[in-house]
Design a protein around this motif. Structure first.
Motif, PDB file in Angstrom:
ATOM      1  N   GLY A   8     -32.398  17.221 -25.984  1.00  0.00           N
ATOM      2  CA  GLY A   8     -32.895  18.590 -26.219  1.00  0.00           C
ATOM      3  C   GLY A   8     -33.231  19.301 -24.915  1.00  0.00           C
ATOM      4  O   GLY A   8     -32.956  20.494 -24.752  1.00  0.00           O
ATOM      5  N   ASP A   9     -33.835  18.553 -23.960  1.00  0.00           N
ATOM      6  CA  ASP A   9     -34.161  19.158 -22.653  1.00  0.00           C
ATOM      7  C   ASP A   9     -32.889  19.602 -21.935  1.00  0.00           C
ATOM      8  O   ASP A   9     -32.848  20.650 -21.301  1.00  0.00           O
ATOM      9  CB  ASP A   9     -34.907  18.153 -21.755  1.00  0.00           C
ATOM     10  CG  ASP A   9     -36.284  17.801 -22.281  1.00  0.00           C
ATOM     11  OD1 ASP A   9     -36.855  18.630 -23.019  1.00  0.00           O
ATOM     12  OD2 ASP A   9     -36.778  16.693 -21.972  1.00  0.00           O
ATOM     13  N   PHE A  35     -30.512  25.923 -18.895  1.00  0.00           N
ATOM     14  CA  PHE A  35     -29.476  26.953 -18.918  1.00  0.00           C
ATOM     15  C   PHE A  35     -28.976  27.308 -17.511  1.00  0.00           C
ATOM     16  O   PHE A  35     -29.730  27.223 -16.544  1.00  0.00           O
ATOM     17  CB  PHE A  35     -30.010  28.214 -19.609  1.00  0.00           C
ATOM     18  CG  PHE A  35     -30.304  27.998 -21.064  1.00  0.00           C
ATOM     19  CD1 PHE A  35     -29.272  27.879 -21.983  1.00  0.00           C
ATOM     20  CD2 PHE A  35     -31.617  27.891 -21.514  1.00  0.00           C
ATOM     21  CE1 PHE A  35     -29.550  27.661 -23.327  1.00  0.00           C
ATOM     22  CE2 PHE A  35     -31.898  27.674 -22.851  1.00  0.00           C
ATOM     23  CZ  PHE A  35     -30.852  27.560 -23.768  1.00  0.00           C
ATOM     24  N   PRO A  36     -27.717  27.730 -17.419  1.00  0.00           N
ATOM     25  CA  PRO A  36     -27.182  28.164 -16.122  1.00  0.00           C
ATOM     26  C   PRO A  36     -27.977  29.371 -15.600  1.00  0.00           C
ATOM     27  O   PRO A  36     -28.505  30.156 -16.388  1.00  0.00           O
ATOM     28  CB  PRO A  36     -25.747  28.603 -16.465  1.00  0.00           C
ATOM     29  CG  PRO A  36     -25.439  27.974 -17.776  1.00  0.00           C
ATOM     30  CD  PRO A  36     -26.730  27.850 -18.501  1.00  0.00           C
ATOM     31  N   PHE A  54     -29.236  37.185 -25.289  1.00  0.00           N
ATOM     32  CA  PHE A  54     -30.223  37.990 -26.029  1.00  0.00           C
ATOM     33  C   PHE A  54     -30.829  37.164 -27.159  1.00  0.00           C
ATOM     34  O   PHE A  54     -32.045  37.118 -27.337  1.00  0.00           O
ATOM     35  CB  PHE A  54     -29.591  39.267 -26.603  1.00  0.00           C
ATOM     36  CG  PHE A  54     -30.594  40.137 -27.333  1.00  0.00           C
ATOM     37  CD1 PHE A  54     -31.299  41.107 -26.652  1.00  0.00           C
ATOM     38  CD2 PHE A  54     -30.866  39.947 -28.687  1.00  0.00           C
ATOM     39  CE1 PHE A  54     -32.253  41.885 -27.309  1.00  0.00           C
ATOM     40  CE2 PHE A  54     -31.811  40.707 -29.351  1.00  0.00           C
ATOM     41  CZ  PHE A  54     -32.508  41.694 -28.653  1.00  0.00           C
ATOM     42  N   ARG A  55     -29.962  36.469 -27.898  1.00  0.00           N
ATOM     43  CA  ARG A  55     -30.428  35.681 -29.052  1.00  0.00           C
ATOM     44  C   ARG A  55     -31.437  34.603 -28.599  1.00  0.00           C
ATOM     45  O   ARG A  55     -32.509  34.427 -29.194  1.00  0.00           O
ATOM     46  CB  ARG A  55     -29.208  35.069 -29.742  1.00  0.00           C
ATOM     47  CG  ARG A  55     -29.420  33.733 -30.458  1.00  0.00           C
ATOM     48  CD  ARG A  55     -30.265  33.857 -31.709  1.00  0.00           C
ATOM     49  NE  ARG A  55     -31.081  32.694 -31.930  1.00  0.00           N
ATOM     50  CZ  ARG A  55     -31.161  32.031 -33.070  1.00  0.00           C
ATOM     51  NH1 ARG A  55     -30.488  32.406 -34.107  1.00  0.00           N
ATOM     52  NH2 ARG A  55     -31.966  30.997 -33.172  1.00  0.00           N
ATOM     53  N   LEU A  56     -31.110  33.878 -27.511  1.00  0.00           N
ATOM     54  CA  LEU A  56     -31.953  32.760 -27.068  1.00  0.00           C
ATOM     55  C   LEU A  56     -33.259  33.256 -26.442  1.00  0.00           C
ATOM     56  O   LEU A  56     -34.314  32.656 -26.623  1.00  0.00           O
ATOM     57  CB  LEU A  56     -31.180  31.870 -26.094  1.00  0.00           C
ATOM     58  CG  LEU A  56     -29.960  31.166 -26.720  1.00  0.00           C
ATOM     59  CD1 LEU A  56     -29.084  30.545 -25.645  1.00  0.00           C
ATOM     60  CD2 LEU A  56     -30.384  30.107 -27.738  1.00  0.00           C
ATOM     61  N   LEU A  73     -46.334  30.041 -19.270  1.00  0.00           N
ATOM     62  CA  LEU A  73     -45.058  30.743 -19.215  1.00  0.00           C
ATOM     63  C   LEU A  73     -43.947  29.829 -18.716  1.00  0.00           C
ATOM     64  O   LEU A  73     -43.175  30.195 -17.857  1.00  0.00           O
ATOM     65  CB  LEU A  73     -45.189  31.955 -18.301  1.00  0.00           C
ATOM     66  CG  LEU A  73     -46.107  33.032 -18.872  1.00  0.00           C
ATOM     67  CD1 LEU A  73     -46.270  34.144 -17.884  1.00  0.00           C
ATOM     68  CD2 LEU A  73     -45.573  33.576 -20.174  1.00  0.00           C
ATOM     69  N   ASN A  74     -43.906  28.630 -19.263  1.00  0.00           N
ATOM     70  CA  ASN A  74     -42.885  27.688 -18.844  1.00  0.00           C
ATOM     71  C   ASN A  74     -41.599  28.028 -19.598  1.00  0.00           C
ATOM     72  O   ASN A  74     -41.180  27.324 -20.498  1.00  0.00           O
ATOM     73  CB  ASN A  74     -43.382  26.272 -19.176  1.00  0.00           C
ATOM     74  CG  ASN A  74     -42.531  25.245 -18.497  1.00  0.00           C
ATOM     75  OD1 ASN A  74     -41.628  25.590 -17.742  1.00  0.00           O
ATOM     76  ND2 ASN A  74     -42.790  23.989 -18.788  1.00  0.00           N
ATOM     77  N   LEU A  75     -40.997  29.165 -19.229  1.00  0.00           N
ATOM     78  CA  LEU A  75     -39.872  29.698 -19.992  1.00  0.00           C
ATOM     79  C   LEU A  75     -38.551  29.042 -19.593  1.00  0.00           C
ATOM     80  O   LEU A  75     -38.327  28.753 -18.424  1.00  0.00           O
ATOM     81  CB  LEU A  75     -39.775  31.211 -19.773  1.00  0.00           C
ATOM     82  CG  LEU A  75     -41.000  32.012 -20.238  1.00  0.00           C
ATOM     83  CD1 LEU A  75     -40.901  33.445 -19.759  1.00  0.00           C
ATOM     84  CD2 LEU A  75     -41.128  31.986 -21.745  1.00  0.00           C
ATOM     85  N   LYS A  76     -37.681  28.842 -20.579  1.00  0.00           N
ATOM     86  CA  LYS A  76     -36.395  28.186 -20.317  1.00  0.00           C
ATOM     87  C   LYS A  76     -35.308  29.196 -19.959  1.00  0.00           C
ATOM     88  O   LYS A  76     -34.436  28.944 -19.162  1.00  0.00           O
ATOM     89  CB  LYS A  76     -35.933  27.410 -21.560  1.00  0.00           C
ATOM     90  CG  LYS A  76     -36.890  26.308 -21.977  1.00  0.00           C
ATOM     91  CD  LYS A  76     -36.671  25.053 -21.146  1.00  0.00           C
ATOM     92  CE  LYS A  76     -37.541  23.915 -21.588  1.00  0.00           C
ATOM     93  NZ  LYS A  76     -38.659  23.644 -20.715  1.00  0.00           N
TER      94      LYS A  76
END
Length: 701
Positions: A34-35, A40-41, A222-224, A644-647
């Protein structure tokens, strides 16, 4: 797809193995499938075009060429060797060059076999070369799952050294999609996806890693981003709702003698409309029967202290005690002096408790608190000690709250059998986007106007070469009876250096402003508290005209007669710090000035900071620029950065998506506050998983 597959440890993925898994865990926190899926690029290369060698241009663009190696040789150079391969297609010849890893590369290169190569070209000695190209056999290239838009994944030096390249990431992603069948659980309800025309999650994830074209990539991102921000907002809003339901507060239903008499007879000035609005919001909270948890934002000088005091008077009118906690002794003492002056005719008992309060006085304060004779206690961290016990604490006010950690605040909550109402104040304006993400579970009040009669502080930027003119201006202001601050930066790495800067500055000021005509105070972090207070006090009483200091004066010194703030080496300060320092002047009726002194060598960011300071006095505008320059993690300090540990989302760039996500999270909770409806089943499941995993939103603890 079975969600438990995503919990599989990363070392089980084909192509990873224990060594790589260990590096991925340590370097970028990838522990599970999952990680990896959510790694993401950060950019994409457009590989829609293949170039012929005779079409290459003399620029450093990244290009893709198909051809074959016809010859490999080692070339000696001044330091070490380089490996060179002649690469041809049907239009010409170029060179491929490697400066390291020769043995391994040489063993693996195939001569006269078609390759696809990709990289930046250089033009040297009449021939194109490509250093360290990405290479793939045409045969493999045709087999592999790929897209014209090639993802580039974030990397670190250690990953690169360990051979975990971009190509390795792409192969691992490919393997992950094969093992999972590309089917992923979708955590957004169908009606929300339809309303916003969102891609299904599986399609979005696939197109984030293997985008077919620019348009699909934009839709996938946008979706993610929406999904990530939607669940952050949902957690914050749910927490707020839960707290209001679960945590009962003391109902303050009386507006009694203290509040009314102060408002009618002792208020020193007319309240601004913003102050009236905020007091009304606080009164509604205090009377609701639920615990208040409110953030009060207001620029320096906007009148937060009066709002805090009137909230205290409401507590006293309902037979409760109150406390006000500040981060420094200077600020606590200033609150104490200011509030004592305002309430001197009301017969209210106010005491000050700090680290330097004498033992005998402490005992008196503890006793008066326990028996209820003491109404309002103002102080520093000393308020948190177990010995400090209230008879009936109903309201806790925390000033400059970002200086206190969650655990410290939680100790105040436990000072009564029900948690007291909480009012958190800050003069550091927090951009709306950030407030929505960090304090979305607090109700936010903003004082967005300054009291009438306050003049804007004139701010100018001057270079060190203008110093004599600046000194002449200071002499004119001092002649008019005004006082001046001169502040030097305090950069923690080198306190010795700061001290030297300060002492050099002090000596040059003392030469230019000699005694007995001028008196100078000096304050810095290495002084004993008693000496610091003595020097501060001389300046406050007007015995000295110039205060030379490090940033210890940033918070809380209130000298209405000080009209000039000079900030030396202003390029070494952050924007919010410059704004805080500027707020030390402009507290009287006279025109005030802030002069930002710098050398001529300035970085682009420094120039932006200085231009922003000169062009606006609006703390919220300044905070927005600061957020763009520094990013959310830096702005809030380490204790908040986990929030705010945003992916994939970025709260600065994706401000509009954040607002949309918050709106839809609010609408969903209005219709279904307990997430009980069948159509929200996926939301309930996802929310429960998130809360189980980590409760980073815990402000009450």
């Amino acid at each position: 797809m079975n969600p438990s597959l995503l919990q599989t440890p990363i070392n089980y993925l084909k192509g990873i193995g224990p060594n790589r898994a260990d590096i991925l865990r340590k370097e970028i926190g990838i522990h599970t499938y999952g990680d990896l899926l959510n790694f993401f690029p950060n950019r994409y290369l457009d590989k829609t075009r293949f170039y012929k060698i005779n079409q290459l241009q003399r620029n450093s663009a990244e290009v893709q060429v198909v051809g074959k190696i016809v010859n490999i040789r080692t070339v000696e150079q001044k330091r070490g060797k380089r490996l060179v391969a002649d690469f041809i297609d049907d239009t010409g010849k170029m060179e491929l060059v490697w400066f390291r890893g020769h043995k391994w590369i040489r063993e693996n290169l195939k001569v006269n076999t078609p390759y696809v190569i990709f990289g930046k070209t250089n033009w040297y000695n009449g021939i194109f070369s490509m250093p360290h190209p990405e290479m793939e056999l045409v045969e493999e290239y045709k087999k592999n799952l790929r897209t014209a838009m090639q993802p580039v994944y974030p990397s670190t030096e250690k990953l690169a050294k360990s051979g975990i390249t971009n190509r390795v990431f792409s192969k691992c992603m490919q393997q992950l999609f094969i093992e999972s069948g590309g089917k992923f659980y979708d955590p957004l309800p169908a009606d929300l996806r339809e309303e916003l025309h969102l891609l299904p999650r599986a399609e979005a994830i696939f197109n984030a890693h293997f985008p077919k074209n620019q348009e699909l990539l934009a839709k996938a991102q946008f979706r993610l981003k929406f999904e990530e921000l939607f669940y952050i907002q949902l957690q914050l809003l749910m927490k707020n709702l839960l707290r209001k339901k679960k945590i009962k507060g003391f109902p303050f239903d009386q507006v009694g003698k203290n509040f009314s008499e102060f408002y009618e007879k002792h208020l020193p000035f007319e309240l601004t409309n913003a102050q009236k609005r905020v007091i009304k919001e606080i009164r509604q909270d205090l009377g609701s029967g639920a615990q208040m948890n409110r953030l009060l934002q207001g620029d320096v000088g906007s009148g937060k202290t009066i709002v805090a005091l009137m909230s205290v008077l409401l507590a006293l009118d309902n037979d409760f005690q109150a406390c006000l906690m500040a981060p420094t002794e200077i600020l606590a003492t200033q609150h104490y002096n200011g509030i004592c002056e305002l309430v001197e005719n009301l017969g209210i008992s106010v005491r000050l408790l700090t680290g330097s309060t004498k033992t005998a006085e402490r005992k008196e304060i503890h006793e008066a608190l326990r028996n209820g004779e003491l109404h309002l206690l103002i102080g520093t961290h000393a308020l948190l000690e177990d010995k400090v016990q209230f008879k009936n604490l109903g309201l806790a006010i925390i000033d400059e709250q970002h200086r206190f950690g969650v655990a410290q605040r939680a100790r105040l909550w436990k000072k009564n059998h029900l948690p007291p109402h909480v009012l958190v104040m800050t003069a550091t304006p927090i951009p709306r986007t950030l407030a929505m993400s960090l304090y979305g579970d607090l109700d936010v009040s903003v004082i967005d106007e300054l009291p009438p009669g306050r003049k804007d502080i004139k701010t100018v930027h001057r270079y060190d070469t203008n110093r004599l003119k600046v000194f002449a201006f200071l002499k004119d202001e001092i002649k008019k009876g005004r006082q001046v601050y001169i502040v030097y930066p305090l950069i923690q790495e080198s306190e010795k250096m700061d001290y030297k800067d300060l002492m050099d500055g002090y000596e040059s000021i003392a030469r230019e402003f000699p005694m007995p005509n001028y008196q100078i105070s000096i304050v810095h972090g290495q002084m004993k508290p008693a000496d610091k207070d003595y020097e501060m006090d001389r300046f406050v009483r007007g015995e000295t005209q110039i205060m030379v200091a490090t940033t210890v004066i940033e918070v809380g010194v209130n000298v209405p007669n000080a009209s000039v703030m000079i900030i030396e080496s202003a390029e070494r300060f952050g924007l919010s710090q410059l704004h805080q320092l500027r707020g030390r002047v402009g507290r009287g009726a006279e025109q005030s000035y802030c002069i930002l002194m710098t050398g001529h060598k300035l970085s682009a960011d420094s120039k932006t900071r200085l231009e922003t300071m000169v062009s606006t006095g609006d703390g919220f505008e300044i905070a927005e620029v600061d957020l763009k320059l520094r990013g959310p993690g830096d702005l809030m300090g380490t204790q908040q950065s986990g929030v705010l540990n945003l992916k994939i989302a970025d709260i600065v760039k994706d401000n509009d998506i954040l607002k949309t996500a918050r709106y839809h999270a609010l609408q969903l909770l209005k219709e279904d506050p307990n997430l009980e409806l069948e159509k929200n089943k996926v939301v309930r499941f996802t929310y429960s998983q998130l809360v189980k995993k980590k409760n980073i939103w815990n402000y009450i603890s």
